[in-house]
Motif scaffolding. Sequence first.
Motif, PDB file in Angstrom:
ATOM      1  N   UNK A   5       0.820  -1.223   0.000  1.00  0.00           N
ATOM      2  CA  UNK A   5       0.000   0.000   0.000  1.00  0.00           C
ATOM      3  C   UNK A   5       0.849   1.266   0.000  1.00  0.00           C
ATOM      4  N   UNK A   6       2.140   1.141   0.328  1.00  0.00           N
ATOM      5  CA  UNK A   6       2.986   2.332   0.425  1.00  0.00           C
ATOM      6  C   UNK A   6       3.106   3.065  -0.903  1.00  0.00           C
ATOM      7  N   UNK A   7       3.044   2.346  -1.983  1.00  0.00           N
ATOM      8  CA  UNK A   7       3.152   3.000  -3.280  1.00  0.00           C
ATOM      9  C   UNK A   7       1.989   3.923  -3.561  1.00  0.00           C
ATOM     10  N   UNK A   8       0.862   3.631  -2.950  1.00  0.00           N
ATOM     11  CA  UNK A   8      -0.318   4.473  -3.170  1.00  0.00           C
ATOM     12  C   UNK A   8      -0.321   5.684  -2.243  1.00  0.00           C
ATOM     13  N   UNK A   9      -0.087   5.455  -0.948  1.00  0.00           N
ATOM     14  CA  UNK A   9      -0.267   6.575  -0.023  1.00  0.00           C
ATOM     15  C   UNK A   9       0.855   7.598  -0.103  1.00  0.00           C
ATOM     16  N   UNK A  10       1.998   7.242  -0.651  1.00  0.00           N
ATOM     17  CA  UNK A  10       3.089   8.202  -0.797  1.00  0.00           C
ATOM     18  C   UNK A  10       2.917   9.109  -2.011  1.00  0.00           C
ATOM     19  N   UNK A  11       1.973   8.776  -2.888  1.00  0.00           N
ATOM     20  CA  UNK A  11       1.804   9.552  -4.122  1.00  0.00           C
ATOM     21  C   UNK A  11       1.199  10.919  -3.824  1.00  0.00           C
ATOM     22  N   UNK A  12       1.514  11.893  -4.670  1.00  0.00           N
ATOM     23  CA  UNK A  12       0.897  13.209  -4.575  1.00  0.00           C
ATOM     24  C   UNK A  12       1.815  14.257  -4.003  1.00  0.00           C
ATOM     25  N   UNK A  13       1.751  15.469  -4.580  1.00  0.00           N
ATOM     26  CA  UNK A  13       2.567  16.587  -4.111  1.00  0.00           C
ATOM     27  C   UNK A  13       1.728  17.790  -3.717  1.00  0.00           C
ATOM     28  N   UNK A  14       0.405  17.624  -3.675  1.00  0.00           N
ATOM     29  CA  UNK A  14      -0.481  18.724  -3.281  1.00  0.00           C
ATOM     30  C   UNK A  14      -0.351  18.985  -1.790  1.00  0.00           C
ATOM     31  N   UNK A  15      -0.181  20.248  -1.416  1.00  0.00           N
ATOM     32  CA  UNK A  15      -0.118  20.663  -0.017  1.00  0.00           C
ATOM     33  C   UNK A  15      -1.238  21.665   0.242  1.00  0.00           C
ATOM     34  N   UNK A  16      -1.831  21.591   1.423  1.00  0.00           N
ATOM     35  CA  UNK A  16      -2.868  22.564   1.796  1.00  0.00           C
ATOM     36  C   UNK A  16      -2.946  22.637   3.316  1.00  0.00           C
TER      37      UNK A  16
END
Length: 200
Positions: A5-16
């Motif tokens: 599952x780590x490959x999925x939850x580490x994805x993304x660079x959006x910060x808010x």
Amino acid sequence: MAWGESGAWLAGETNDNLYQQLLDDAEAAPERNAERKKVVHPEEMPWEMSRQGLLKHLINEGMNTRIETMDAYMQIVPPGSKSGKHRHLAEEVLYVIEGRGYDMHQDCDVEITDEYFWKPQDKVQKFEYEAGDVIYVPPNTIHQHFNADPERPLRLISCINRIFKQCGLNDLEQLEDAPEYEEGMVLTPDVIRGFLTTAR
């Protein structure tokens, strides 16, 4: 890692800063609420000739009051007339201030899955009332108010929970317009007095 599952939850660079926005909103609430009305005077309560009929809004989301969870309006049904007919998912309670009348209620069978379906039942019930009584409208019931007096107005106070709308369940449908409804009608005290005394 388990199940890869780590490959999925580490994805993304959006910060808010969504959590910080919640903190900021909570911190600003006292100052914001200090500007919101705790007392609403009659001249601050908007009139509306709606498809449901003649309304004076007592509490509404658009009125900048401290009330967060409910809306209330006074409905005036002219002598011998009737309200519009509508149906909504939220339950409603009405207090009869003046006059006498009756409601026609028609329950609906409801199915809520990925889509929402409702079907009126065959049975239609009549409920008579007079000043001092409380009327309960169950969830998703088609209903309409009738003034049984040809000479005096019927006045009702309606209260309904606003939470349904905020949860995405603002299922409100107008099935019949009130006889007095006229789009864009401007209401003044003189116009309203005419509705109070004239059978239509």
